[in-house]
Scaffold this motif. Structure first.
Motif, PDB file in Angstrom:
ATOM      1  N   ARG A 104      22.420  20.610   8.611  1.00  0.00           N
ATOM      2  CA  ARG A 104      23.295  21.761   8.402  1.00  0.00           C
ATOM      3  C   ARG A 104      22.755  22.645   7.285  1.00  0.00           C
ATOM      4  NH1 ARG A 104      29.302  19.550   7.810  1.00  0.00           N
ATOM      5  NH2 ARG A 104      29.559  21.756   7.282  1.00  0.00           N
ATOM      6  N   GLU A 105      22.974  23.948   7.433  1.00  0.00           N
ATOM      7  CA  GLU A 105      22.473  24.901   6.436  1.00  0.00           C
ATOM      8  C   GLU A 105      23.087  24.641   5.063  1.00  0.00           C
ATOM      9  OE1 GLU A 105      22.092  29.756   5.704  1.00  0.00           O
ATOM     10  OE2 GLU A 105      22.987  28.967   7.549  1.00  0.00           O
ATOM     11  N   SER A 106      24.379  24.301   5.043  1.00  0.00           N
ATOM     12  CA  SER A 106      25.031  24.047   3.756  1.00  0.00           C
ATOM     13  C   SER A 106      24.414  22.834   3.062  1.00  0.00           C
ATOM     14  CB  SER A 106      26.538  23.830   3.949  1.00  0.00           C
ATOM     15  OG  SER A 106      26.777  22.708   4.793  1.00  0.00           O
ATOM     16  N   PHE A 107      24.053  21.815   3.838  1.00  0.00           N
ATOM     17  CA  PHE A 107      23.417  20.625   3.275  1.00  0.00           C
ATOM     18  C   PHE A 107      22.038  20.963   2.722  1.00  0.00           C
ATOM     19  CE2 PHE A 107      20.497  17.008   4.218  1.00  0.00           C
ATOM     20  CZ  PHE A 107      20.919  16.164   3.203  1.00  0.00           C
ATOM     21  N   LEU A 108      21.269  21.749   3.469  1.00  0.00           N
ATOM     22  CA  LEU A 108      19.938  22.133   3.005  1.00  0.00           C
ATOM     23  C   LEU A 108      20.018  22.996   1.752  1.00  0.00           C
ATOM     24  CD1 LEU A 108      18.132  22.865   6.396  1.00  0.00           C
ATOM     25  CD2 LEU A 108      18.003  20.803   4.981  1.00  0.00           C
ATOM     26  N   ASN A 109      21.017  23.848   1.674  1.00  0.00           N
ATOM     27  CA  ASN A 109      21.210  24.647   0.453  1.00  0.00           C
ATOM     28  C   ASN A 109      21.518  23.736  -0.742  1.00  0.00           C
ATOM     29  OD1 ASN A 109      20.774  27.084   1.758  1.00  0.00           O
ATOM     30  ND2 ASN A 109      22.952  27.432   2.181  1.00  0.00           N
ATOM     31  N   HIS A 110      22.308  22.689  -0.475  1.00  0.00           N
ATOM     32  CA  HIS A 110      22.612  21.731  -1.548  1.00  0.00           C
ATOM     33  C   HIS A 110      21.341  21.020  -2.015  1.00  0.00           C
ATOM     34  CE1 HIS A 110      24.843  18.779  -3.879  1.00  0.00           C
ATOM     35  NE2 HIS A 110      24.164  17.817  -3.266  1.00  0.00           N
ATOM     36  N   LEU A 111      20.505  20.617  -1.061  1.00  0.00           N
ATOM     37  CA  LEU A 111      19.252  19.948  -1.428  1.00  0.00           C
ATOM     38  C   LEU A 111      18.366  20.859  -2.270  1.00  0.00           C
ATOM     39  CD1 LEU A 111      17.956  17.934   1.677  1.00  0.00           C
ATOM     40  CD2 LEU A 111      19.318  17.149  -0.258  1.00  0.00           C
TER      41      LEU A 111
ATOM     42  N   ILE B  20      11.725  19.159  -4.464  1.00  0.00           N
ATOM     43  CA  ILE B  20      12.147  19.587  -3.134  1.00  0.00           C
ATOM     44  C   ILE B  20      11.907  21.093  -3.071  1.00  0.00           C
ATOM     45  CG2 ILE B  20      14.053  19.700  -1.472  1.00  0.00           C
ATOM     46  CD1 ILE B  20      15.260  17.276  -2.835  1.00  0.00           C
ATOM     47  N   THR B  21      10.771  21.464  -2.536  1.00  0.00           N
ATOM     48  CA  THR B  21      10.325  22.850  -2.541  1.00  0.00           C
ATOM     49  C   THR B  21      10.912  23.622  -1.361  1.00  0.00           C
ATOM     50  OG1 THR B  21       8.390  22.338  -1.174  1.00  0.00           O
ATOM     51  CG2 THR B  21       8.149  22.122  -3.586  1.00  0.00           C
ATOM     52  N   PRO B  22      10.858  24.968  -1.400  1.00  0.00           N
ATOM     53  CA  PRO B  22      11.292  25.747  -0.240  1.00  0.00           C
ATOM     54  C   PRO B  22      10.554  25.362   1.036  1.00  0.00           C
ATOM     55  CG  PRO B  22      11.078  27.170  -2.157  1.00  0.00           C
ATOM     56  CD  PRO B  22      10.552  25.834  -2.563  1.00  0.00           C
ATOM     57  N   GLY B  23       9.279  24.947   0.900  1.00  0.00           N
ATOM     58  CA  GLY B  23       8.534  24.521   2.075  1.00  0.00           C
ATOM     59  C   GLY B  23       9.123  23.274   2.707  1.00  0.00           C
ATOM     60  N   ILE B  24       9.581  22.335   1.885  1.00  0.00           N
ATOM     61  CA  ILE B  24      10.212  21.123   2.409  1.00  0.00           C
ATOM     62  C   ILE B  24      11.531  21.456   3.080  1.00  0.00           C
ATOM     63  CG2 ILE B  24      11.358  18.981   1.689  1.00  0.00           C
ATOM     64  CD1 ILE B  24       9.113  18.602  -0.345  1.00  0.00           C
ATOM     65  N   ILE B  25      12.307  22.359   2.480  1.00  0.00           N
ATOM     66  CA  ILE B  25      13.571  22.772   3.085  1.00  0.00           C
ATOM     67  C   ILE B  25      13.324  23.433   4.432  1.00  0.00           C
ATOM     68  CG2 ILE B  25      15.572  24.290   2.829  1.00  0.00           C
ATOM     69  CD1 ILE B  25      15.627  21.827   1.011  1.00  0.00           C
ATOM     70  N   THR B  26      12.301  24.270   4.510  1.00  0.00           N
ATOM     71  CA  THR B  26      11.951  24.915   5.779  1.00  0.00           C
ATOM     72  C   THR B  26      11.577  23.873   6.825  1.00  0.00           C
ATOM     73  OG1 THR B  26      11.185  26.917   4.660  1.00  0.00           O
ATOM     74  CG2 THR B  26      10.376  26.539   6.897  1.00  0.00           C
ATOM     75  N   ARG B  27      10.802  22.898   6.432  1.00  0.00           N
ATOM     76  CA  ARG B  27      10.393  21.840   7.353  1.00  0.00           C
ATOM     77  C   ARG B  27      11.592  21.074   7.873  1.00  0.00           C
ATOM     78  NH1 ARG B  27       7.264  17.817   4.284  1.00  0.00           N
ATOM     79  NH2 ARG B  27       9.176  16.584   4.262  1.00  0.00           N
ATOM     80  N   LEU B  28      12.537  20.743   6.984  1.00  0.00           N
ATOM     81  CA  LEU B  28      13.743  20.034   7.421  1.00  0.00           C
ATOM     82  C   LEU B  28      14.572  20.897   8.372  1.00  0.00           C
ATOM     83  CD1 LEU B  28      14.885  18.332   4.089  1.00  0.00           C
ATOM     84  CD2 LEU B  28      13.794  17.239   6.054  1.00  0.00           C
ATOM     85  N   GLY B  29      14.605  22.200   8.102  1.00  0.00           N
ATOM     86  CA  GLY B  29      15.358  23.095   8.969  1.00  0.00           C
ATOM     87  C   GLY B  29      14.781  23.205  10.365  1.00  0.00           C
TER      88      GLY B  29
END
Length: 322
Positions: free
Chosen positions: A90-97, A69-78
């Motif tokens: 939610r930002e807290s959920f994405l930080n957990h991922l 789960i790369t930073p690029g994937i987190i950005t895409r989900l955001g």
């Protein structure tokens, strides 16, 4: 269950986070506070015939080994938003991922194993959030290959063609849904023509009760292992075990009793040995499965079909320990 788009880069790992439904389910677990709760789940495939052929364990292990789960994937989900432009995650959920490390235990029937209808393809234990998040991977990498292997095997079952003078060489295939379909068809015993025909066919939709089923504690204790009982090389019955059963069940007895799920009647089985069907694929999230030759897996499928035809699969007992 919908098939994902094929990956154009054949060397890229399958992005199982691209399916948002499991990600939303994981976020719900995060929001309601159950994300760390340890649960047991089964992956169910309901065959149209009397059996399924387990498939996909190696593909699951390999993809978990390479996917991150790369930073690029987190950005895409955001960037996934509602009609008002608000982020759905939610930002807290994405930080957990972004910090997530898999801690699940996945035990699966070896590829090419014949499973009577009603038995899970695999069991998975671990934090609820992680199991929810893995649903897309398990669907694409195990459920669909099991479908294609079973479909190919059923053609041979109906024609009673168990033997091959020479095992055909394994086909080359890319590490994506297109390739996994070819691989599974080969393991199930498909001919070269059938493998080509399967390429353009979609997997059937999931039936009720299929896919990942998280076991509710109110229903009792879940199945975690199946012991296949043998007399010599002949399979006699499949004994279902809870975790407590597995701890206490004798390994030295030459007979056992089970309650057959089809008839509801107790069955006494005399045996000479047993084999635990479910073997580790992921241990605390780490792949542990050794690579096996595809020709061997294909022959396992054919030999098991031949053996179970002699046993009489329609009357083959399987169910809970008594």
């Amino acid at each position: 269950m919908q098939e994902s788009n094929f990956i154009t880069d054949y060397n890229a790992p399958y992005d199982w986070i691209s399916d948002l439904q499991p990600v939303f389910a994981a976020q719900e677990s995060w929001e309601n506070g159950t994300y760390r709760q340890a649960v047991t789940a089964h992956l169910m495939y309901n065959p149209e015939g009397p059996f399924a052929i387990a498939c996909g364990a190696s593909s699951l292990a390999e993809q978990i080994r390479v996917f991150r789960i790369t930073p690029g994937i987190i950005t895409r989900l955001g960037q996934v938003t509602d009609s008002m432009g608000r982020s759905l995650f939610r930002e807290s959920f994405l930080n957990h991922l972004q910090r997530l490390q898999l801690r699940v235990q996945v035990n699966i029937a070896p590829e090419g194993t014949l499973l009577p209808a009603g038995e899970p393809v695999l069991t998975v234990q671990g934090p609820e959030l992680q199991i929810r998040l893995l649903e897309s991977a398990l669907r694409m990498l195990v459920w669909q290959p099991t479908h294609w292997a079973t479909r190919a095997a059923m053609t041979r079952w109906k024609n009673k063609t168990w033997t091959e003078e020479d095992t055909p060489p394994p086909p080359s295939y890319p590490p994506n849904p297109f390739g996994w379909k070819i691989r599974a068809s080969y393991i199930g015993g498909a001919s070269a023509d059938d493998m080509l025909e399967n390429v353009n066919l979609p997997a059937r939709p999931a039936l009720p009760g299929e896919g990942i089923a998280v076991f509710e504690k109110s229903s009792g204790e879940p199945l975690v292992q199946v012991r296949r009982l043998f007399k010599g090389n002949q399979a006699l019955a499949d004994l279902w075990l809870t975790a407590q059963d597995e701890e206490t069940a004798s390994v030295s007895k030459t007979s056992t009793r089970l309650k057959d799920i089809k008839s509801g009647e107790p069955v006494e089985i005399g045996m000479s040995r047993f084999q635990n069907l479910y073997q580790p694929v992921l241990v605390t999230g780490h792949p542990v499965l050794p690579v096996q030759r595809l020709g061997y897996l294909r022959q396992r499928t054919l030999k098991q079909m031949e053996s179970f035809m002699e046993t009489g699969l329609e009357k083959y007992p399987h169910g809970w320990a008594l």
